[in-house]
Structure formats: C-alpha cells, structure tokens
Design a protein around this motif. Sequence first.
Motif, mmCIF file in Angstrom:
data_model
loop_
_atom_site.group_PDB
_atom_site.id
_atom_site.type_symbol
_atom_site.label_atom_id
_atom_site.label_comp_id
_atom_site.label_asym_id
_atom_site.label_seq_id
_atom_site.Cartn_x
_atom_site.Cartn_y
_atom_site.Cartn_z
ATOM 1 N N VAL A 171 30.287 35.205 42.254
ATOM 2 C CA VAL A 171 30.292 35.206 44.223
ATOM 3 C C VAL A 171 31.264 36.009 44.274
ATOM 4 C CG1 VAL A 171 29.190 33.127 44.830
ATOM 5 C CG2 VAL A 171 31.387 32.893 44.030
ATOM 6 N N ASP A 172 31.513 36.637 45.833
ATOM 7 C CA ASP A 172 33.049 37.165 46.190
ATOM 8 C C ASP A 172 34.201 36.373 46.400
ATOM 9 O OD1 ASP A 172 31.973 39.858 45.806
ATOM 10 O OD2 ASP A 172 30.925 39.566 48.013
ATOM 11 N N GLU A 173 34.294 35.159 46.776
ATOM 12 C CA GLU A 173 35.077 34.708 47.015
ATOM 13 C C GLU A 173 35.182 33.493 46.494
ATOM 14 O OE1 GLU A 173 37.298 34.169 50.859
ATOM 15 O OE2 GLU A 173 34.150 35.194 51.236
ATOM 16 N N TYR A 174 36.365 33.192 45.302
ATOM 17 C CA TYR A 174 36.483 31.586 44.356
ATOM 18 C C TYR A 174 37.181 31.196 44.425
ATOM 19 C CZ TYR A 174 37.174 35.798 40.937
ATOM 20 O OH TYR A 174 37.927 36.829 40.284
ATOM 21 N N ARG A 180 37.448 33.595 35.715
ATOM 22 C CA ARG A 180 36.228 33.955 35.294
ATOM 23 C C ARG A 180 36.804 35.843 35.037
ATOM 24 N NH1 ARG A 180 33.496 28.762 35.418
ATOM 25 N NH2 ARG A 180 35.044 27.635 34.557
ATOM 26 N N ASP A 181 35.432 35.884 34.488
ATOM 27 C CA ASP A 181 35.007 37.301 34.413
ATOM 28 C C ASP A 181 34.689 37.634 35.927
ATOM 29 O OD1 ASP A 181 36.006 37.565 32.243
ATOM 30 O OD2 ASP A 181 33.752 38.452 30.670
ATOM 31 N N GLY A 227 47.533 42.433 53.046
ATOM 32 C CA GLY A 227 46.196 42.339 53.535
ATOM 33 C C GLY A 227 47.247 40.508 54.200
ATOM 34 N N GLY A 228 46.638 39.543 54.284
ATOM 35 C CA GLY A 228 46.582 38.082 54.723
ATOM 36 C C GLY A 228 47.054 37.853 52.897
ATOM 37 N N GLU A 229 47.785 36.522 52.810
ATOM 38 C CA GLU A 229 48.405 35.653 52.075
ATOM 39 C C GLU A 229 46.477 35.065 51.226
ATOM 40 O OE1 GLU A 229 50.258 32.283 52.794
ATOM 41 O OE2 GLU A 229 50.055 31.809 54.305
ATOM 42 N N ASP A 230 45.529 34.956 51.681
ATOM 43 C CA ASP A 230 44.569 34.441 50.957
ATOM 44 C C ASP A 230 44.460 35.580 50.161
ATOM 45 O OD1 ASP A 230 44.034 36.034 53.388
ATOM 46 O OD2 ASP A 230 41.781 35.407 53.019
ATOM 47 N N LEU A 231 44.272 36.452 50.229
ATOM 48 C CA LEU A 231 44.098 38.050 49.778
ATOM 49 C C LEU A 231 44.297 37.996 48.202
ATOM 50 C CD1 LEU A 231 42.882 40.587 51.728
ATOM 51 C CD2 LEU A 231 41.805 38.608 51.066
ATOM 52 N N HIS A 235 41.154 37.997 45.506
ATOM 53 C CA HIS A 235 41.007 39.943 45.594
ATOM 54 C C HIS A 235 41.546 40.902 45.001
ATOM 55 C CE1 HIS A 235 39.059 42.944 47.518
ATOM 56 N NE2 HIS A 235 40.075 43.258 48.116
ATOM 57 N N HIS A 236 43.200 40.538 44.709
ATOM 58 C CA HIS A 236 43.867 41.983 44.758
ATOM 59 C C HIS A 236 44.652 41.216 43.306
ATOM 60 C CE1 HIS A 236 45.757 42.307 49.174
ATOM 61 N NE2 HIS A 236 44.447 42.553 48.847
ATOM 62 N N GLU A 237 44.698 40.206 42.691
ATOM 63 C CA GLU A 237 44.325 40.316 40.839
ATOM 64 C C GLU A 237 43.549 40.366 40.761
ATOM 65 O OE1 GLU A 237 46.766 37.813 40.085
ATOM 66 O OE2 GLU A 237 46.880 39.749 38.540
#
Length: 490
Positions: A171-174, A180-181, A227-231, A235-237
Amino acid sequence: MLRLTNTLSSKTEEFRPLEAKSVGMYSCGPTVYDYGHIGNFRTFVFVDLLRRFLRQSGYKLNHVMNITDVDDKIIRNAAQHKLSVRDYSSKYEAAFLEDMNTLNLQRPEQLVRATDYIQQMAKFIAALEKKGFAYKTDDGSYYFRIAKFPAYGKLSKKDFAGMTDGARVDVDEYEKDNARDFALWKSPKPGEAFWETEIGPGRPGWHIECSVMAREFLGDSFDIHLGGEDLVFPHHENEIAQSESLTGKPFAHFWVHCRFLLVEGEKMSKSLGNFYTLRDLLVMGHKASSIRYLLSSVPYTRQLNFTLDGLKQAAHSVERLRNFKLRLETGKFGEGSSPKFAELAQQTIAKMQAGLDDDMNTAVALAAVFDMVREVNAAADTNELKQGDTTPLLSVLKCFDEIFDVIRDGDAEKSRAAMEWARSAGKISAEQAAALEHTLSDAQVEELIADRNQAKRSRDFAKSDAIRDQLAEGGIILEDTKDGVRWKRK
Ligand code: AMP
Ligand code: ZN
C-alpha cells in the motif's frame, strides 16, 4: 541570507542553492480524489510564501509540483464510480486549480500530472532492477529492496537495522515503524486501471511518481523538496532511496516540511466533525483573504491551531491593512514630507525581510507591518503625516503583498463563485446562497459612495440615506469628515 530548517540535517541552515541565483524546487502536490482541505492548503500556502519570497529575494525559480492523479485511493474510487481514472480525477484536479486561484496561490513553473509520465516511471524502475535495487514478484509487481540502500532512514532518523529482508508492503501509505520493501509498480488487479509499459502492465506506486517527475524537470540533484510533515516517512524517505540508488548523487539538498494544521487543538478528521474543505469555509461566509491570512500567520515550523475565532481575527487584520491602504491613497494630508516616514518605511521592509530570512518567520514579518500601521495611523490622526509621506509607505504595502497577497480584494467574486458551485452541486439552496452573498468588494463600496455623494449634491436625501443603509447592511461604516467621506469595515 535565508535560513531554512532542513529535516535531513535536523538543523536550521543557511540556504545556498547549487547554482548561484537560481533555485530548483519540488513540492508534492495534491492527490486529486476529493476536494482539498484546509490542512492541505496550509502546506500549499506555505509553499507559495516560500516561492514568492525566493523570487522577491532575486532568485530565478524553477518550481515543480505534481498532481497525483493515480494512487490507491483514486483507483479504488474510480472503480467504485465505474469511471476511468482520468474521468474521476479530472473533476478534483479542476477543483484544485480553482482553489489555488481562490487562495491566490501562484502557479508553479511546472504543474505536472503523474499519469503523463508513466512510461518514464517504468524506465526508471527497469534501471533500478538492472542495478539490483528492484525486484519483480511472481504477480508482475516490482518492489524496492531497502536492504540494498544502507542510508535508508536518514531523513526520518529511523534505525531499520534488524528488519526482515524481503518483507513487503504494497500500500502507498503505511505506519512509521513498518520498514518494508515498498511497491514501485503494482500489477493490475481485476477491474482496475493499468498501463502497458516496458516492464509489463500495471500502475506506479505513489513514491516513484515524485522521484521521476523531479528528475525529469530538475535533474539528479536539486535545491529544495517540500511537503507536509506527514510525508517525511515513508513518502520522502522512499523518494530518496529510489533516486539516490539510481543516480548515486544526493537528491534534494534541503528537505523542508510544514508542520500540521490542527482544528481546535485536534487532528482534523471527518469522524470528529472538525473537517473543513476550503469550499466549506467559503460557503459558511468566510472570505478567501481571511483564510489565506490565517494560514500564513503561523510559521511553518510550528503547528497551526485553526479556530473559527482565529478566522474572524484574521478577517479583522486584513480589514485593518485594507483600510490603512485606502487611507493613504484617499486621505487628505498637508503638503510636504518628513524623512521620518521614509525611514520607517525602509526599516519596516528590512524587518519584514529579516523575519522571512529567519526560517520564514511570517509572524515577525506581520508584526513589523502592523507596528508601522499603528504608528502611521497615529501620525495621521494628529495631522503629522503629510502627503509626500504616503508614497514610501504605500511601497511597503506593495512589498508586503508580493508575499502575503491579502490586501488586494477579490473576496466578493470568490464568495460568489463558491456559492454558485455550492448551489449547482446541491450543497445549499438558492435562498441560503442569496442570504450568504452580501459581501461588497472595495470597488463596489467606492461606487456606492460616489453614487451617494452625487445624490447628496443633487439634494436627493432619500436616495443618499438608502445607500448608507445598503452599505451598513454590507458591514461598511461611513464617516463624514472634513476631508470627505471615509469608510471602513465593521
Ligand atoms: P495529499 O493530497 O493528501 O497528498 O496532501 C497534500 C499536502 O497536504 C501534502 O503536502 C500533505 O503533507 C499536506 N497535509 C495533509 N494534511 C495536512 C494537515 N493537517 N496540515 C498540514 N498539511 C497537511
Ligand atoms: Zn511526492
């Protein structure tokens, strides 16, 4: 010299671009599966303030923002509505562009859709696989092998030692601790949209979109990623892992994250009933300028606690600025000028810029302007202010509005457009829309005042009184002074 808080170094650092005087910047754009909420717009307003300040500081800017028009949520919603991905997302993309205009958000130099870069994404993944950073699973999906990238975790400062090699998440968000890979490419599930590419049929994961579009327009390395801090994670990592393992070069030099917006101290969520889209607020009768002002007023390094009370105060602050400008433009002052006000103007601009240079401290910049407003209003009340003083003071407001962009008025038109939308989308009735639609723009107020003056001159007092009442209903207070009529908003 601009300083920014860099999540990568955890420090507030001097900002130096890779090339003198030009900045490459990437900001993660909206996922267009619904209308944007005010939390999203807090981050987008911050991005806008930064882009405007960089330009005011003399940088040439190449700012890229993506529109995520394919991801898990969009695929799911499009399938539910039996629409193609494009047909589903285009409505929300158009709404986002309208909302950008409502909030006076400047268009980035490049505003690009993920679905227009699918083939480039496949090519990028093929290159990762060739280098051993990506692998294909039996169903035709591709994953990033994080064990091959020892720097994984450097942005979010997480230690992923000891994780299970080969464990996957698709899934895209976790969750944050779930190293995980992650999916680069997802093979099609029955009934879901997919694209034919050199790595097979499927659709991209969310993270690869940004790595590819950033590289496409900004090259392997560039200056600022926002981006916002949630990213930050995942996402950014994940963007860093994908891009740096492919190119071997540092991806973005500055990672700047906007802290979250809360509503009445709580995380905004539909279930708590404290969830507002931008459109909700406009339909409630709030002005676009008050919303932009409130979202700008708290520096990005601090959480913003959004309240309806705060929004009222923001409206009041904007009115003070607008009335001040009007006073300088239309007031009758004595002949002459004094160096005192030219100096005050210069100092105010310097303080404003110093505030923004100091990690985009918008609160300091606003305080500088309001100090000036207070001082000059007092001087005007005692006739100390002269006609020649108004020019430098007005130029402060111009410089201020190049960044904050709340003084120029377009609120009435924007409210009307929002009402029109709400009515046609069945959100409110025609009567509700009419009742809410009372805001007068500056231009309308001035026109009514001119009509009233004309009526008084021709001794039509019934008409002049009627206009005064109409203005009062719109929240406009008139003052008949020796210099003519002055007006302000309640
Ligand atoms: P999305 O459309 O969900 O991809 O989000 C668009 C942008 O809004 C991203 O930069 C998010 O980090 C940001 N964002 C989402 N919720 C909030 C919030 N409550 N406060 C500030 N920024 C947010
Ligand atoms: Zn992104």
